[in-house]
Design a protein around this motif. Sequence first.
Motif, PDB file in Angstrom:
ATOM      1  N   ILE A  46      59.929  21.080  29.792  1.00  0.00           N
ATOM      2  CA  ILE A  46      59.575  22.180  28.889  1.00  0.00           C
ATOM      3  C   ILE A  46      59.715  23.504  29.620  1.00  0.00           C
ATOM      4  CG2 ILE A  46      57.726  23.273  27.573  1.00  0.00           C
ATOM      5  CD1 ILE A  46      56.635  20.595  26.898  1.00  0.00           C
ATOM      6  N   PRO A  86      60.508  18.750  23.975  1.00  0.00           N
ATOM      7  CA  PRO A  86      61.011  18.844  25.347  1.00  0.00           C
ATOM      8  C   PRO A  86      62.532  18.768  25.395  1.00  0.00           C
ATOM      9  CG  PRO A  86      59.162  17.321  25.220  1.00  0.00           C
ATOM     10  CD  PRO A  86      59.547  17.644  23.814  1.00  0.00           C
ATOM     11  N   ASP A 134      51.478  17.288  34.478  1.00  0.00           N
ATOM     12  CA  ASP A 134      51.360  16.240  33.456  1.00  0.00           C
ATOM     13  C   ASP A 134      50.463  15.084  33.889  1.00  0.00           C
ATOM     14  OD1 ASP A 134      52.961  15.095  35.341  1.00  0.00           O
ATOM     15  OD2 ASP A 134      54.702  14.783  34.040  1.00  0.00           O
ATOM     16  N   VAL A 147      53.315  15.401  28.015  1.00  0.00           N
ATOM     17  CA  VAL A 147      53.571  16.828  28.262  1.00  0.00           C
ATOM     18  C   VAL A 147      52.312  17.428  28.895  1.00  0.00           C
ATOM     19  CG1 VAL A 147      55.253  17.209  26.418  1.00  0.00           C
ATOM     20  CG2 VAL A 147      52.820  17.453  25.928  1.00  0.00           C
TER      21      VAL A 147
END
Length: 472
Positions: A46, A86, A134, A147
Amino acid sequence: EMGRELIVNYEHKVIHRKIVAVLIYCLLFLAIGTIFTTEQTFAATIGQKEIKVGLEFCKSYPVSLTAGGNRIAFEAKDVPPVIITPKGEKNGRTLIPARALFETLGASVFWSETEQKVSVALGDKAIAFIIGNDLATVDDKNVKMDVPALIIDHDGDYYGTTMIPVRFVVEALGFSVKWDDKTRNIEIDISGKDSVNPDKSSTDSNASSQGGITAKGLPALCDEAKGKLIFIDSGHGGADSGAIALSTGQYEKNFNLPISIKLGEYLKEAGFNVYLIKEKDQNIPIPSDYVFHKEVTKSKLQLYYRAVIANSMNTDFFVSIHNNSSPTARSSGTEVICADKIFYGMYDDGTALTIKDRAIEWATSMPAIKLDESGEPLGTTLMENYGITSTEVAEAVMDNMVATLGTRKSRIINNNDYALMNCVKAPSIIVEGAFMSNPQDLAIMNRPDYSEKYAYATAKGIIEAFNKRYGK
């Protein structure tokens, strides 16, 4: 021939150096190009591009959030719920403002500025995650999220919103979550969860020792320390304003009181008995016929009488809440004052006698003071009397204050000459949160969560020190 050979060797060396120089230049060029063209990323999948696309899409097609059938409201400054896909994937992940969710569920939240870490506690559940990472912890076990939590600034004002992956967090807290594609609504099922009531979750002391963490996210207090009396002194008050911030005209006493009240709540929930010197802005009532010892002027009675009350209650630990000031704006950070005093006796008016030269001076007229064969006063240490020292609590509180508030670690002052240090019998500390005379510190003090963070850090330090000393 030798001259020619030298020339050829030199030319070869020059050529070699030029080649090396060109290669280094090319590598530097590529590195600089990478610095200026690589997109800032919060995690492997991301980046700013994915965030921007998600925000723009959800601006046109908003996402709503309900818990138990009630819609959760978000503040205008918050980033609204956003679905981010993502890089390289087809399925999006929904992130929502952390504050709004946790307030609705009645969870307690602790934010560490230095670690960029969010810790959440609800009943017997505890989770923690670091921004951009994460890897989370759920009940002290490492769990990988699909995420990470992010801080997103959607309006360019440099103040971001902490966004969390809603499914992971909700399910980690023991709830279930459903997505309605038609209404674009996230529904959190809270049926059967009594702890969702914020009032109940914050006052239920029975949950304080479950899972090693209290309902407010503090360490659980060991059984051996439960019931000990913590005396909380809110510095200044009434006619005594304390320090004044010259730039804003704010009074120190108005910071100290809400911190003290919040600290009392935290320590009560942990299992301590707590006495607050006051719960509103006022002078401490002193009996009109009360006679204090000759060294104290009438104007100082408000200060010294706190020690009288604490000693009369057989206090186990005394903490005084303050904020600091200095003639120069350069002074900054957190200070904690303490003294590992020796108790030599009591004045007739109820204050302690912890300074040796005073003990010698008063020994002839005070039967409470015993002298040894050489004429020295016989005292009792804090460790002998209370099983804990002022310094070890001061150190634990300092560490937590700096980590929680983001202030500079100024100093721990070990000095018995302070009034509350030499007149309170029990182990004692004075906490000076930040300098009102320093612009950066004052900005920290004026944050809406300053009282809560100050109180949390102080409570956590006290609990940690008592657990370390008393716990088995």
